[in-house]
Design an enzyme around this catalytic site. Sequence first.
Site, PDB file in Angstrom:
ATOM      1  N   GLY A 242       1.057  -1.165  -0.029  1.00 44.81           N
ATOM      2  CA  GLY A 242       0.137   0.065  -0.083  1.00 44.81           C
ATOM      3  C   GLY A 242       0.800   1.230  -0.076  1.00 44.81           C
ATOM      4  O   GLY A 242       0.842   2.047  -0.832  1.00 44.81           O
ATOM      5  N   PHE A 243       1.937   1.371   0.840  1.00 44.57           N
ATOM      6  CA  PHE A 243       2.858   2.352   1.347  1.00 44.57           C
ATOM      7  C   PHE A 243       2.042   3.771   1.198  1.00 44.57           C
ATOM      8  O   PHE A 243       2.648   4.857   0.865  1.00 44.57           O
ATOM      9  CB  PHE A 243       3.670   2.366   0.061  1.00 44.57           C
ATOM     10  CG  PHE A 243       4.354   0.955  -0.018  1.00 44.57           C
ATOM     11  CD1 PHE A 243       4.985   0.550   0.988  1.00 44.57           C
ATOM     12  CD2 PHE A 243       4.282   0.428  -1.362  1.00 44.57           C
ATOM     13  CE1 PHE A 243       5.740  -0.592   0.807  1.00 44.57           C
ATOM     14  CE2 PHE A 243       5.166  -0.938  -1.541  1.00 44.57           C
ATOM     15  CZ  PHE A 243       5.616  -1.181  -0.275  1.00 44.57           C
ATOM     16  N   PRO A 595      11.197 -10.337  14.619  1.00 43.03           N
ATOM     17  CA  PRO A 595      12.378  -9.770  14.115  1.00 43.03           C
ATOM     18  C   PRO A 595      12.465 -10.228  12.592  1.00 43.03           C
ATOM     19  O   PRO A 595      13.046  -9.320  11.726  1.00 43.03           O
ATOM     20  CB  PRO A 595      13.678 -10.508  14.646  1.00 43.03           C
ATOM     21  CG  PRO A 595      12.984 -10.775  16.052  1.00 43.03           C
ATOM     22  CD  PRO A 595      11.463 -11.110  15.927  1.00 43.03           C
ATOM     23  N   THR A 597       9.984 -10.280  10.300  1.00 41.38           N
ATOM     24  CA  THR A 597       9.101  -9.373   9.381  1.00 41.38           C
ATOM     25  C   THR A 597       9.619  -8.171   9.560  1.00 41.38           C
ATOM     26  O   THR A 597       9.670  -7.192   8.859  1.00 41.38           O
ATOM     27  CB  THR A 597       7.667  -9.487   9.432  1.00 41.38           C
ATOM     28  OG1 THR A 597       7.430  -9.388  10.744  1.00 41.38           O
ATOM     29  CG2 THR A 597       7.255 -10.908   8.676  1.00 41.38           C
ATOM     30  N   GLY A 664       6.974   1.332  16.064  1.00 42.06           N
ATOM     31  CA  GLY A 664       6.504   1.200  14.954  1.00 42.06           C
ATOM     32  C   GLY A 664       7.834   1.088  13.894  1.00 42.06           C
ATOM     33  O   GLY A 664       8.679   1.886  14.139  1.00 42.06           O
ATOM     34  N   VAL A 665       7.724   0.288  12.918  1.00 41.92           N
ATOM     35  CA  VAL A 665       8.829   0.018  12.117  1.00 41.92           C
ATOM     36  C   VAL A 665       8.729   0.228  10.482  1.00 41.92           C
ATOM     37  O   VAL A 665       9.450   0.216   9.481  1.00 41.92           O
ATOM     38  CB  VAL A 665       9.395  -1.322  12.038  1.00 41.92           C
ATOM     39  CG1 VAL A 665      10.103  -1.692  13.471  1.00 41.92           C
ATOM     40  CG2 VAL A 665       8.551  -2.617  11.995  1.00 41.92           C
ATOM     41  N   GLU A 667       7.844   2.792   8.476  1.00 37.11           N
ATOM     42  CA  GLU A 667       8.249   3.721   7.380  1.00 37.11           C
ATOM     43  C   GLU A 667       9.919   4.497   7.881  1.00 37.11           C
ATOM     44  O   GLU A 667      10.501   4.887   6.817  1.00 37.11           O
ATOM     45  CB  GLU A 667       7.480   4.926   7.929  1.00 37.11           C
ATOM     46  CG  GLU A 667       6.267   4.777   6.851  1.00 37.11           C
ATOM     47  CD  GLU A 667       4.938   5.553   7.473  1.00 37.11           C
ATOM     48  OE1 GLU A 667       4.441   6.418   6.693  1.00 37.11           O
ATOM     49  OE2 GLU A 667       4.412   5.235   8.340  1.00 37.11           O
TER      50      GLU A 667
HETATM   51 MO1  MOS Z   1       1.852   5.044   5.371  1.00 40.51          MO
HETATM   52  S1  MOS Z   1       2.526   6.525   3.992  1.00 40.51           S
HETATM   53  O1  MOS Z   1       1.122   6.175   6.536  1.00 40.51           O
HETATM   54  O2  MOS Z   1       1.039   3.932   4.314  1.00 40.51           O
END
Ligand code: MOS
Length: 709
Positions: A242-243, A595, A597, A664-665, A667
């Site tokens: 998705g990104f 670790p 993923t 959280g990892v 981004e």
């Molecule tokens: Mo991300 S740019 O918060 O899917």
Amino acid sequence: MTTATRRTFTEAVGTPHPRVEGRDKVTGAARYAGDIPFAGLAHGWLVLSTVARGRISSLETAPVLAMPGVLAVLHHGNAPRVETGYTGMLSVPDPTAAVFQHDRVPHLGWPVALVVATTPEQAREAAEALVVHYDVEPHDIAFSGDRPDAYPVDGHMPGVTEKGDLAAQLAASAVTLDEEYTTPEMHHSMMEPHAATARWDGGRLELIDSNQGTHWVQSELAQMFSLDPGSVRVRSEHVGGGFGSKGVRAHQVAAVMAATVLQRPVRVVMTRRQMFSLTGYRSPTAQRVRLGADADGRLRALEHRSLNLTSTFHEYVEPSAGVARVMYDADAHRTANEVVRLDVPTPTWMRAPGEAPGSFALECALDELAEKCGIDPIELRARNEPERGPVSGLPFAGRNLLACFREGARRFGWADRDPRPGLRRDGRWLLGTGTAAASFPSGALPSTAAVTAEADGTFTVRVNAADIGTGARTALTLVAADALETAPDRVRVRLGDSDLGPASIAGGSMGTRSWSWAVTAAAAELRERLALNTGIPPEGITVRSDTTEALGALAQKERHSFGAQFAEVAVDVTTGEVRVRRMLGIFAAGRIVNPLTARSQLVGGMIWGISMALHEEAVRDRASGGHYGADLAGYHVATHADVGRVEADWVEDHDPEDPVGIKGVGEIGVVGAAAAVANAVWHATGVRHRALPIRPDRVLAAAAGGRHV
Ligand code: MOS
């Protein structure tokens, strides 16, 4: 919230675990939105405008309706009306996906019609045969840093922050820097294209979709079609990436319209080319950084301005100047995000929106300042570590940036580095190393979950998470197993269905933390119930949670993940080729749930950084207003052959205010990665590249002429 007491069981969190749905994915058993069969399914094909600005004067629908299999042609003249003032994720009206509501064309590639037919082939052929006439108006897509019509934004986050007297502090500085950095338009390019199937089922709208949050899509579609949210069900079981791009887009809206008109299931799948104008993208940026420092490198003045473009009809801000609000303080400190409206599609969030391009400018500028001061770039950052959030004034909930640099420097071999550029050779290659800092906010969004103790001794977790390829399903299995003090193979996780209730999107690096919080809360209460030993009835015992109130614990601190990026490059100045030989990223990103993923997420982000530094660039033709080469042949992303040894690891960084310790990892891996590569290219060649990507022609031009391009 109750804290589970630890007894004698093996903790699953922190142990590498393959994806629970991995076998389904590699054998093809996992069905994606465009794969699922339906009886009576019809297929819609979007027709996109071929002009960049104007009005639709007419559509020649009669010949198309006569073509084999064609069932309908929807356009602004006959499509169902929708609420165009619906509010999106940021609670402001966003008409980007409200298609077929008017005759205006705001950019090239705007949807002007949907042709529906019995087969996808018939729909495509008919769509390509549809003749559309336009009253064309002149368009303007020329983005540059000196647009007179640029304006500072005043949106959901402050457009401008300032303190101190910038001119005075710059004048008092022993060393100054004033440079422009530019990044191009970039696209998400996830593997699975956007696809949706809409159908009415007993008065309920059902959407099988590929998205980053079914609750999000449900809410927006309900608003647009004036439906009760409970009469809209959105399912999204497997998502191929998705990104930031997979929210509500034209295809879902068009599919719902067609299913409503035809009263049969309708599927709309986008082509890769269509995605270039319909699914958002990262805006190009023109950033200006001004720094002033004492001779010892301490910052007196810091200004970071960033301009991005947006469409004429919706203001999207790529908040690149925001990174300076967290990373470095100065006596005079100014950040400004500005936008200019052009005849282009609306940009959107793309992995580390703001931080990814912003860190390129700021972290390159820091490297240049280190050079000017004659200070090691890591030492320069150490001398400028702020006590509190430079703009917020809030204490940091945790800031392990220097721990990342220490561990990274040790493992990368930074101590032996000769800081002088252009000295190292390996045959025809010039070699260099570079570093950069990374940060990304670590937030959480309200979520609900239900955990059921089944009569057979297993557990079912229901949480409306989205596993967009991150491994969320597996992470939640591990979190639930620990919270229930059971083994992961006794836990099944159901996700990706709006009927499961509201929950965080998979976005902003917040998904795993937000969902885990809800799962942990429900599991803790369930264990208390089970401790009463009343037996489990056939339907099981279910406990529900809602974290809306508990998240208040996160207020009043600056919360971020941090990281240190290192890159080694080889540059052939006779061909202009840049190779990234190795990269190392060390992150302080909270407790790492899985670790296996998590490392994939971080390495994936770093590879994206290589791609951003060297390859990715969507180029628009000023004459037509559209892209050259809107496909993965024309738009280059790093492939296996472009990627050397990339390693990601982390330092201990449990968040004490999170029930599991998560930050959280998703981004942070991309943040600073392009700057580390660009700084390494300078170290190899002595040339500063301030325009991305660092293409061969730019390297050649730099070698032939000026030292700065
Ligand atoms: Mo991300 S740019 O918060 O899917």
